[in-house]
Design a protein around this motif. Structure first.
Motif, PDB file in Angstrom:
ATOM      1  N   LYS A   1     -30.185 -38.066 -17.262  1.00 21.22           N
ATOM      2  CA  LYS A   1     -31.058 -39.581 -16.933  1.00 21.22           C
ATOM      3  C   LYS A   1     -31.928 -39.011 -16.022  1.00 21.22           C
ATOM      4  O   LYS A   1     -32.836 -39.973 -15.033  1.00 21.22           O
ATOM      5  N   GLN A   2     -32.333 -37.974 -15.534  1.00 11.63           N
ATOM      6  CA  GLN A   2     -32.819 -37.378 -14.287  1.00 11.63           C
ATOM      7  C   GLN A   2     -33.009 -38.555 -13.504  1.00 11.63           C
ATOM      8  O   GLN A   2     -33.332 -38.837 -12.128  1.00 11.63           O
ATOM      9  N   ASP A   3     -31.629 -39.087 -12.970  1.00 14.44           N
ATOM     10  CA  ASP A   3     -31.560 -39.460 -11.922  1.00 14.44           C
ATOM     11  C   ASP A   3     -30.390 -38.902 -10.286  1.00 14.44           C
ATOM     12  O   ASP A   3     -29.121 -38.480 -10.896  1.00 14.44           O
ATOM     13  N   THR A   4     -31.259 -38.140  -9.615  1.00 12.61           N
ATOM     14  CA  THR A   4     -30.772 -37.139  -8.755  1.00 12.61           C
ATOM     15  C   THR A   4     -30.322 -37.415  -7.866  1.00 12.61           C
ATOM     16  O   THR A   4     -28.934 -36.551  -7.846  1.00 12.61           O
ATOM     17  N   LYS A   5     -30.291 -38.779  -7.713  1.00 10.38           N
ATOM     18  CA  LYS A   5     -29.487 -39.580  -6.537  1.00 10.38           C
ATOM     19  C   LYS A   5     -28.204 -39.867  -6.329  1.00 10.38           C
ATOM     20  O   LYS A   5     -27.149 -39.409  -6.684  1.00 10.38           O
ATOM     21  N   ALA A   6     -28.376 -40.120  -8.365  1.00 11.88           N
ATOM     22  CA  ALA A   6     -26.266 -39.987  -8.112  1.00 11.88           C
ATOM     23  C   ALA A   6     -26.068 -39.067  -9.194  1.00 11.88           C
ATOM     24  O   ALA A   6     -24.662 -39.034  -8.291  1.00 11.88           O
ATOM     25  N   ALA A   7     -26.609 -37.942  -9.814  1.00 11.48           N
ATOM     26  CA  ALA A   7     -26.159 -36.666  -9.858  1.00 11.48           C
ATOM     27  C   ALA A   7     -25.440 -36.191  -8.580  1.00 11.48           C
ATOM     28  O   ALA A   7     -24.593 -35.146  -8.738  1.00 11.48           O
ATOM     29  N   LEU A   8     -26.407 -36.174  -7.508  1.00 10.11           N
ATOM     30  CA  LEU A   8     -26.128 -35.311  -6.395  1.00 10.11           C
ATOM     31  C   LEU A   8     -24.998 -36.031  -5.481  1.00 10.11           C
ATOM     32  O   LEU A   8     -24.173 -35.313  -4.560  1.00 10.11           O
ATOM     33  N   ALA A   9     -24.310 -37.331  -5.426  1.00 12.98           N
ATOM     34  CA  ALA A   9     -23.060 -37.842  -4.640  1.00 12.98           C
ATOM     35  C   ALA A   9     -21.978 -37.906  -5.989  1.00 12.98           C
ATOM     36  O   ALA A   9     -21.060 -37.532  -5.402  1.00 12.98           O
ATOM     37  N   LYS A  10     -22.235 -37.438  -7.224  1.00 13.29           N
ATOM     38  CA  LYS A  10     -21.254 -37.008  -7.925  1.00 13.29           C
ATOM     39  C   LYS A  10     -20.942 -35.096  -7.749  1.00 13.29           C
ATOM     40  O   LYS A  10     -19.594 -35.502  -7.224  1.00 13.29           O
ATOM     41  N   LEU A  11     -21.836 -34.948  -7.144  1.00 12.15           N
ATOM     42  CA  LEU A  11     -21.543 -33.094  -6.903  1.00 12.15           C
ATOM     43  C   LEU A  11     -20.552 -33.572  -5.470  1.00 12.15           C
ATOM     44  O   LEU A  11     -20.081 -32.630  -4.907  1.00 12.15           O
ATOM     45  N   ALA A  12     -21.510 -34.383  -4.079  1.00 11.59           N
ATOM     46  CA  ALA A  12     -20.429 -34.384  -3.715  1.00 11.59           C
ATOM     47  C   ALA A  12     -19.415 -34.882  -3.316  1.00 11.59           C
ATOM     48  O   ALA A  12     -18.212 -33.966  -2.526  1.00 11.59           O
ATOM     49  N   GLU A  13     -19.110 -35.897  -4.631  1.00 11.23           N
ATOM     50  CA  GLU A  13     -17.340 -36.374  -4.602  1.00 11.23           C
ATOM     51  C   GLU A  13     -16.631 -34.695  -5.619  1.00 11.23           C
ATOM     52  O   GLU A  13     -15.375 -34.939  -4.641  1.00 11.23           O
ATOM     53  N   VAL A  14     -17.148 -33.831  -5.972  1.00 13.05           N
ATOM     54  CA  VAL A  14     -16.535 -33.314  -6.623  1.00 13.05           C
ATOM     55  C   VAL A  14     -16.199 -31.712  -5.049  1.00 13.05           C
ATOM     56  O   VAL A  14     -15.411 -31.808  -5.303  1.00 13.05           O
ATOM     57  N   LEU A  15     -17.318 -32.156  -4.601  1.00 12.02           N
ATOM     58  CA  LEU A  15     -17.512 -30.499  -3.085  1.00 12.02           C
ATOM     59  C   LEU A  15     -16.322 -31.219  -2.088  1.00 12.02           C
ATOM     60  O   LEU A  15     -15.515 -30.514  -1.839  1.00 12.02           O
TER      61      LEU A  15
END
Ligand SMILES: [Zn+2]
Length: 576
Positions: free
Chosen positions: A258-272
């Motif tokens: 969806k090109q929602d970079t902000k949401a994607a980065l938030a999900k990544l942060a959750e993983v890390l």
């Protein structure tokens, strides 16, 4: 008593205990029932798929004093000796540690002595591709003059490394990857027998992480059990495999497409933050994207259990998007090997994945009008203009300027009309059949991302010197042309698997171009009563249907000739 690993305790003792290899076990059982066994078998397949187990069961069944329907009874003295590992007539050799000529020479001498306890001496050679050339030659001599009552079972994960002279003297069985559902069911069975409890989702995670190997699945299950006090929890399964939940993977992929970079980065942060392993995360994303890619074309190969997010992604987006994603993930995977700061690479990856490039590619592929237009442009220009220029033009039209475009200068591959016609001029149905027959084997030897590329391609015409491969998507064709390793592997493997004298020049074109070019080729054949009918645009090309190996020199006329080279649908004779 010392703890015994699950995969040892639960090693199949009968053919019916084996999972996921029904064709193999049925054929072997029938051979034993009818007494039609041969003196050499080749068991080929990925690790952990039951090759050694099947070899041992076969050795037991063929020697069993009271076999039942081709199965060992498990109770006679032979079966018991075999289970205890004391049956001297069944000899196991691991070629990975015994690759010398001496060991095989020993076998050559040994085979001349009759079996002592059992009816047959059975030699099981694991990882047989590891044998040295000298050892293969010694083995070949034995296989050429097989002594009575001796059976060889050669097991391998890499059949392409075994000399053709050996392979031709064996009966070959291909063991499949165990699909995730079968692995799941086997784990359920074992846990129930052991009175262990489990979360179903935990077993799905383990089945996926094991990637088709039952042995791996049971090893992971072992670890998860040891954490959980006899209960397999999802948490422990995720912990042991280092995986993130499918839900989280789905949310991440959804955010990037969806090109929602902000949401994607938030999900990544959750993983890390959850302390997940970066490599495992990329691995998981690759298999997720692979499953999305396969879902529409070969749903039976999908390993995860589709949830709502997955289904939505698979149905609404085009394959080319997933290919692109796998390619980028692969690149990141390489970078992660050389860094101790993986988070940075994952963040860069996330930003890249949520860039408009993916969305644009997806728009081209989904919008019906836009889909046809670039294809037409490409086709016309490929035919009438210098091909490389035509390709780069069409790519500039369909992709944003920032996409790096390397010119196709690879010596192994061409893409122009001249190259296609050159292959067609010498093409035979036999060459195409030989390549089609080994195509799946060749594809299976490639890394997953490259398999994904070739899954949307197929061989459409071949001669002794050349091979035309048609791709459903131009972007994938284009990317494949840049991959030197892929091209080199294709050349070598196709030559080896078809036992050809030399490598064939590759020609990569789009399926659309192929339809145009083959029609054009037939049209220019000097035969007056030939009418060419193009197949409709939406009809899939079916160049790979099996046909009789018939060299074109024997053809009566050029129409038959054309039919023999590719498929019959495109050539229609007119009644005069
Ligand atoms: Zn028995």
């Amino acid at each position: 008593m010392a703890y015994q690993a699950l995969y040892r305790t639960w090693r199949p003792q009968k053919f019916s205990d084996m999972i996921g290899q029904e064709v193999v076990t049925k054929t072997l059982k029938n051979a034993i029932i009818t007494g039609q066994t041969t003196h050499a078998y080749l068991f080929n397949g990925p690790r952990g798929t039951g090759k050694t187990s099947a070899a041992k069961i076969f050795a037991k069944a063929i020697n069993c004093l009271h076999p039942v329907d081709g199965e060992p009874d498990g109770t006679c003295e032979i079966c018991q000796a075999m289970d205890a590992g004391t049956l001297g007539d069944v000899i196991e050799l691991d070629a990975a540690s015994n690759n010398g000529v001496d060991e095989i020479r020993e076998i050559r001498e040994d085979v001349t002595y009759a079996p002592t306890q059992a009816n047959y001496k059975v030699y099981i050679i694991d990882e047989v591709h590891m044998l040295s050339t000298g050892a293969f030659n010694a083995l070949l001599k034995t296989l050429e003059e097989p002594p009575a009552n001796v059976i060889f079972i050669l097991a391998t994960t890499e059949p392409q490394k075994i000399p053709a002279t050996i392979i031709s003297r064996t009966q070959r069985f291909d063991f499949k990857r165990i699909n995730a559902q079968a692995a799941f069911e086997r784990m359920v069975y074992i846990l129930k027998q052991r009175d262990n409890t489990y979360d179903e989702s935990a077993l799905h995670v383990i089945a996926n992480a094991a990637d088709g190997g039952m042995r791996d699945a049971l090893s992971i299950l072992d670890q998860a059990l040891s954490f959980g006090d006899g209960h397999v929890t999802l948490e422990n399964a995720l912990l042991v495999t280092g995986s993130v939940t499918q839900t989280l993977l789905g949310q991440y992929v959804q955010a990037v497409v969806k090109q929602d970079t902000k949401a994607a980065l938030a999900k990544l942060a959750e993983v890390l933050e959850a302390g997940k392993d970066a490599n495992r995360f990329v691995e998981d994303l690759i298999s997720y994207a692979r499953d999305l890619l396969l879902y529409t074309q070969a749903p039976e190969l999908v390993t995860l259990v589709p949830d709502e997010v997955f289904m939505q992604l698979a149905q609404e987006r085009e394959a080319v998007l997933w290919y692109n994603m796998i390619d980028q993930l692969n690149e990141t995977q390489q970078q992660l090997r050389f860094t101790n700061r993986p988070a940075i690479y994952l963040e860069v990856l996330t930003v890249k994945l949520s860039q408009p490039i993916t969305a644009l590619v997806q728009n081209i592929a989904t919008a019906p009008e836009a889909k046809q237009e670039p294809a037409k442009v490409t086709t016309t220009k490929t035919i009438e203009q210098p091909p490389v220029a035509a390709k780069s033009e069409s790519i500039t039209e369909t992709k944003p300027a920032e996409v790096p475009h390397k010119p196709a200068v690879n010596v192994h591959v061409s893409e122009d009309q001249t190259a296609v016609f050159k292959v067609l001029a010498e093409a035979t149905r036999g060459d195409l059949n030989r390549i089609t027959a080994v195509w799946a084997d060749m594809v299976n030897m490639l890394p997953v991302s490259e398999q994904a590329m070739l899954n949307v391609s197929r061989p459409v015409a071949a001669s002794a010197n050349g091979l035309v491969v048609a791709f459903n998507f131009d972007i994938i064709r284009h990317n494949a042309m840049q991959k030197n390793d892929l091209l080199q592997t294709m050349l070598t493997q196709i030559r080896e698997l078809t036992q050809a004298a030399h490598e064939r020049q590759l020609v990569f074109i789009t399926s659309d171009d192929w339809q145009q070019l083959r029609a054009k080729y037939v049209a220019q054949l000097p035969n007056q009563h030939t009418q060419v009918q193009s197949t409709p645009d939406d009809m899939p090309i079916q160049m790979d249907e099996p046909a009789i190996d018939q060299p074109i020199e024997q053809a009566d006329n050029l129409v038959t000739e054309a039919k023999n080279i590719f498929d019959e649908a495109i050539v229609e004779e007119v009644d005069d």
